[in-house]
Design a protein around this motif. Structure first.
Motif, PDB file in Angstrom:
ATOM      1  N   THR A 103       0.886  -1.118  -0.210  1.00  0.00           N
ATOM      2  CA  THR A 103       0.017  -0.248  -0.060  1.00  0.00           C
ATOM      3  C   THR A 103       1.043   1.541  -0.295  1.00  0.00           C
ATOM      4  O   THR A 103       2.240   1.628   0.540  1.00  0.00           O
ATOM      5  CB  THR A 103      -0.935   0.056   1.264  1.00  0.00           C
ATOM      6  N   CYS A 104       0.336   2.124  -0.626  1.00  0.00           N
ATOM      7  CA  CYS A 104       0.926   3.440  -0.637  1.00  0.00           C
ATOM      8  C   CYS A 104      -0.175   4.817   0.486  1.00  0.00           C
ATOM      9  O   CYS A 104      -1.211   4.532   0.146  1.00  0.00           O
ATOM     10  CB  CYS A 104       2.290   3.817  -1.599  1.00  0.00           C
ATOM     11  N   GLY A 105       0.303   6.113   0.785  1.00  0.00           N
ATOM     12  CA  GLY A 105       0.237   7.365   1.069  1.00  0.00           C
ATOM     13  C   GLY A 105       0.204   8.373  -0.441  1.00  0.00           C
ATOM     14  O   GLY A 105       1.491   8.221  -0.744  1.00  0.00           O
ATOM     15  N   ILE A 106      -0.301   9.427  -0.153  1.00  0.00           N
ATOM     16  CA  ILE A 106       0.082  10.567  -1.528  1.00  0.00           C
ATOM     17  C   ILE A 106       0.547  11.367  -0.196  1.00  0.00           C
ATOM     18  O   ILE A 106      -0.198  12.170   1.177  1.00  0.00           O
ATOM     19  CB  ILE A 106      -1.558  10.986  -1.320  1.00  0.00           C
ATOM     20  N   THR A 107       2.493  12.076  -0.356  1.00  0.00           N
ATOM     21  CA  THR A 107       3.111  12.888   0.663  1.00  0.00           C
ATOM     22  C   THR A 107       2.683  13.773  -0.155  1.00  0.00           C
ATOM     23  O   THR A 107       3.759  15.035   1.205  1.00  0.00           O
ATOM     24  CB  THR A 107       3.457  11.873   1.345  1.00  0.00           C
ATOM     25  N   GLY A 108       2.769  14.660  -1.098  1.00  0.00           N
ATOM     26  CA  GLY A 108       2.786  16.051  -1.827  1.00  0.00           C
ATOM     27  C   GLY A 108       2.899  15.712  -2.923  1.00  0.00           C
ATOM     28  O   GLY A 108       2.263  14.818  -3.686  1.00  0.00           O
ATOM     29  N   THR A 109       2.741  16.938  -3.157  1.00  0.00           N
ATOM     30  CA  THR A 109       3.229  16.984  -4.693  1.00  0.00           C
ATOM     31  C   THR A 109       4.842  18.240  -5.739  1.00  0.00           C
ATOM     32  O   THR A 109       4.696  18.737  -4.375  1.00  0.00           O
ATOM     33  CB  THR A 109       1.862  18.168  -5.284  1.00  0.00           C
ATOM     34  N   ARG A 110       4.427  17.616  -7.062  1.00  0.00           N
ATOM     35  CA  ARG A 110       5.886  18.683  -7.189  1.00  0.00           C
ATOM     36  C   ARG A 110       4.684  20.568  -7.540  1.00  0.00           C
ATOM     37  O   ARG A 110       3.315  20.644  -7.612  1.00  0.00           O
ATOM     38  CB  ARG A 110       5.945  17.943  -8.659  1.00  0.00           C
ATOM     39  N   ASP A 111       5.854  21.658  -7.877  1.00  0.00           N
ATOM     40  CA  ASP A 111       5.469  22.600  -7.851  1.00  0.00           C
ATOM     41  C   ASP A 111       4.039  23.114  -8.527  1.00  0.00           C
ATOM     42  O   ASP A 111       3.607  23.632  -8.669  1.00  0.00           O
ATOM     43  CB  ASP A 111       6.619  23.665  -8.099  1.00  0.00           C
ATOM     44  N   ASP A 112       4.490  22.494 -10.229  1.00  0.00           N
ATOM     45  CA  ASP A 112       3.671  23.033 -11.612  1.00  0.00           C
ATOM     46  C   ASP A 112       2.351  22.059 -11.122  1.00  0.00           C
ATOM     47  O   ASP A 112       1.502  22.067 -12.337  1.00  0.00           O
ATOM     48  CB  ASP A 112       4.024  21.850 -12.026  1.00  0.00           C
ATOM     49  N   LEU A 113       2.020  21.014  -9.943  1.00  0.00           N
ATOM     50  CA  LEU A 113       0.656  20.395 -10.416  1.00  0.00           C
ATOM     51  C   LEU A 113      -0.351  21.941  -9.941  1.00  0.00           C
ATOM     52  O   LEU A 113      -0.483  22.218  -9.261  1.00  0.00           O
ATOM     53  CB  LEU A 113       0.612  19.500  -9.344  1.00  0.00           C
ATOM     54  N   ARG A 114      -1.579  21.475 -10.310  1.00  0.00           N
ATOM     55  CA  ARG A 114      -2.695  22.439 -11.104  1.00  0.00           C
ATOM     56  C   ARG A 114      -3.865  21.964 -11.818  1.00  0.00           C
ATOM     57  O   ARG A 114      -3.853  21.122 -12.385  1.00  0.00           O
ATOM     58  CB  ARG A 114      -1.777  23.654 -11.418  1.00  0.00           C
ATOM     59  N   GLY A 115      -4.686  22.890 -11.518  1.00  0.00           N
ATOM     60  CA  GLY A 115      -6.224  22.041 -12.783  1.00  0.00           C
ATOM     61  C   GLY A 115      -7.078  20.825 -11.189  1.00  0.00           C
ATOM     62  O   GLY A 115      -6.966  20.768 -10.422  1.00  0.00           O
ATOM     63  N   SER A 116      -6.996  20.077 -12.542  1.00  0.00           N
ATOM     64  CA  SER A 116      -8.071  18.725 -11.604  1.00  0.00           C
ATOM     65  C   SER A 116      -7.160  17.884 -12.223  1.00  0.00           C
ATOM     66  O   SER A 116      -6.405  17.657 -12.469  1.00  0.00           O
ATOM     67  CB  SER A 116      -9.238  18.827 -12.603  1.00  0.00           C
ATOM     68  N   LEU A 117      -7.492  16.823 -11.041  1.00  0.00           N
ATOM     69  CA  LEU A 117      -6.923  15.312 -10.699  1.00  0.00           C
ATOM     70  C   LEU A 117      -7.746  13.929 -10.210  1.00  0.00           C
ATOM     71  O   LEU A 117      -8.443  14.408  -9.213  1.00  0.00           O
ATOM     72  CB  LEU A 117      -5.520  15.419  -9.490  1.00  0.00           C
ATOM     73  N   ILE A 118      -7.158  13.362 -10.774  1.00  0.00           N
ATOM     74  CA  ILE A 118      -8.619  11.880 -10.787  1.00  0.00           C
ATOM     75  C   ILE A 118      -7.274  10.666 -10.043  1.00  0.00           C
ATOM     76  O   ILE A 118      -6.260  11.043 -10.441  1.00  0.00           O
ATOM     77  CB  ILE A 118      -9.147  11.178 -11.697  1.00  0.00           C
ATOM     78  N   ILE A 119      -7.916  10.594  -9.048  1.00  0.00           N
ATOM     79  CA  ILE A 119      -6.312  10.045  -7.931  1.00  0.00           C
ATOM     80  C   ILE A 119      -6.772   8.483  -8.422  1.00  0.00           C
ATOM     81  O   ILE A 119      -7.577   8.267  -7.992  1.00  0.00           O
ATOM     82  CB  ILE A 119      -6.399  10.365  -6.873  1.00  0.00           C
ATOM     83  N   PRO A 120      -5.390   7.829  -8.923  1.00  0.00           N
ATOM     84  CA  PRO A 120      -6.313   6.494  -9.079  1.00  0.00           C
ATOM     85  C   PRO A 120      -6.332   4.906  -8.600  1.00  0.00           C
ATOM     86  O   PRO A 120      -5.303   6.590  -7.075  1.00  0.00           O
ATOM     87  CB  PRO A 120      -4.709   6.049  -9.724  1.00  0.00           C
ATOM     88  N   GLU A 121      -6.410   5.002  -8.086  1.00  0.00           N
ATOM     89  CA  GLU A 121      -5.922   3.371  -6.811  1.00  0.00           C
ATOM     90  C   GLU A 121      -4.910   2.786  -6.618  1.00  0.00           C
ATOM     91  O   GLU A 121      -4.691   2.302  -5.802  1.00  0.00           O
ATOM     92  CB  GLU A 121      -6.937   2.083  -7.477  1.00  0.00           C
ATOM     93  N   TYR A 122      -3.879   2.581  -7.699  1.00  0.00           N
ATOM     94  CA  TYR A 122      -2.909   2.437  -7.774  1.00  0.00           C
ATOM     95  C   TYR A 122      -2.263   3.473  -8.095  1.00  0.00           C
ATOM     96  O   TYR A 122      -1.844   4.227  -8.889  1.00  0.00           O
ATOM     97  CB  TYR A 122      -2.838   1.268  -8.993  1.00  0.00           C
ATOM     98  N   SER A 123      -0.703   3.173  -7.196  1.00  0.00           N
ATOM     99  CA  SER A 123       0.267   3.962  -7.974  1.00  0.00           C
ATOM    100  C   SER A 123       0.834   3.601  -9.389  1.00  0.00           C
ATOM    101  O   SER A 123       1.068   2.050  -9.731  1.00  0.00           O
ATOM    102  CB  SER A 123       1.366   4.304  -6.395  1.00  0.00           C
TER     103      SER A 123
END
Length: 261
Positions: A103-123
Motif C-alpha cells: 500500500t502507499c499514501g500520497i505525501t505531497g506534490t510537485r510545484d507545477d500541479l494545478r487544475g483537476s486530478l483523478i487519483i488512481p487506486e494504484y500508484s
C-alpha cells in the motif's frame, strides 16, 4: 504678383507640413485597421489568457481573455482534460510513498500541479493508494479532485488552504482528519460517502462558499468547529448515527436556517 507668390509659398509649406504630420502621426490622422486578435496565452478553465492585435502602422492593442470556467462531463472537467491537467500527466506530479506492505499514501506534490486530478487506486509502482497523508495538497492549486474508494483516510490539513472547488469521495473513505479542508475558500461542493465515520475538528472551517452538506448515516463523530465560519451554509442534514458532536460545529454560520436530524 509678389503677394501671389507669397501665398503660393505659404500654401506649399502648409501642404508639406500636413503631409509630414500625416506620415509621422497616426494618432491624429490615421484610422487604425487592426488584424484579427491573436492568442498570446490561451485562456483555460482556471486562468485568464491574453490576446493582441496589430495595425500596419505598428500600433498594438492587447486584452485579457477571461477563463472559460469548468465544463463537466461525467464529473470530469473537459477543459482541464484537454490541457492535460487530469489523469496521466497530473499523476506524474503527485508523490506516492510506499508503506512497504503493498500500500502507499500520497505525501505531497510537485510545484507545477494545478487544475483537476483523478487519483488512481494504484500508484505507478503498483501499490494500493490507501491514504492522502497530512498536508499532501496543502496550499496547492488543485481545483477538482476525484478520490477512489481505496483511500481510507484523508489526513490532517491534506487539502488545507488549497484552491479546491469540488471534491468527489467514493465509498470506502472512513476518516476525514483535522483541518483536512480548512480554509478552502473556493470549495462549493463535496460529496461525503457512505461508510464515513469521523469528521475531524475544523475539517471544513472557513469554507466560505459551501452551501449544503449531507452527512451520511455512518458518521458517528464530528469534531470541534468542523463547519464553523462557512458563510454560505444554509442547509445541513445530520444522521441518527451520531454519537458525539463537539462544540461550535456550526459556529458563525450566519445563514444556516435548515438543520435536518
Amino acid at each position: 504678383m509678389k503677394t501671389n507668390n507669397k501665398l503660393c509659398v505659404i500654401l506649399l509649406v502648409a501642404i508639406i507640413a500636413i503631409f509630414t504630420i500625416t506620415l509621422c502621426s497616426c494618432d491624429l490622422f490615421h484610422i487604425h485597421r487592426f488584424s484579427e486578435w491573436e492568442d498570446i496565452e490561451k485562456a483555460d478553465c482556471v486562468f485568464d489568457g491574453t490576446a493582441k492585435r496589430r495595425c500596419k502602422c505598428g500600433e498594438v492593442e492587447s486584452k485579457i481573455v477571461p477563463a472559460t470556467g469548468h465544463i463537466y462531463v461525467d464529473g470530469v472537467c473537459q477543459g482541464c482534460e484537454l490541457k492535460g491537467y487530469t489523469a496521466k500527466e497530473n499523476i506524474s506530479k503527485v508523490i506516492f510513498t510506499s508503506m512497504g506492505d503493498g500500500t502507499c499514501g500520497i505525501t505531497g506534490t510537485r510545484d507545477d500541479l494545478r487544475g483537476s486530478l483523478i487519483i488512481p487506486e494504484y500508484s505507478p509502482d503498483g501499490d494500493l493508494v490507501t491514504a492522502i497523508c497530512n498536508t499532501a495538497f496543502f496550499n496547492v492549486f488543485v481545483t477538482d479532485v476525484v478520490i477512489p474508494g481505496s483511500v481510507k483516510e484523508i489526513g490532517a490539513g491534506a487539502f488545507g488552504m488549497s484552491a479546491i472547488m469540488r471534491v468527489t469521495l467514493s465509498s470506502g473513505t472512513t476518516t476525514i482528519g483535522d483541518q483536512a479542508f480548512y480554509s478552502c475558500v473556493g470549495l462549493q461542493e463535496i460529496l461525503l460517502p457512505d461508510g464515513l465515520t469521523s469528521i475531524g475538528k475544523q475539517a471544513f472551517e472557513n469554507c466560505e462558499l459551501l452551501e449544503e452538506i449531507v452527512i451520511p448515516d455512518s458518521v458517528a463523530y464530528i469534531g470541534d468547529l468542523a463547519f464553523s465560519y462557512c458563510d454560505e451554509l444554509v442547509s445541513v442534514k445530520l444522521p441518527s448515527s451520531l454519537t458525539s458532536i463537539e462544540r461550535g460545529v456550526f459556529n458563525c454560520c450566519d445563514k444556516l436556517s435548515d438543520i435536518e436530524i
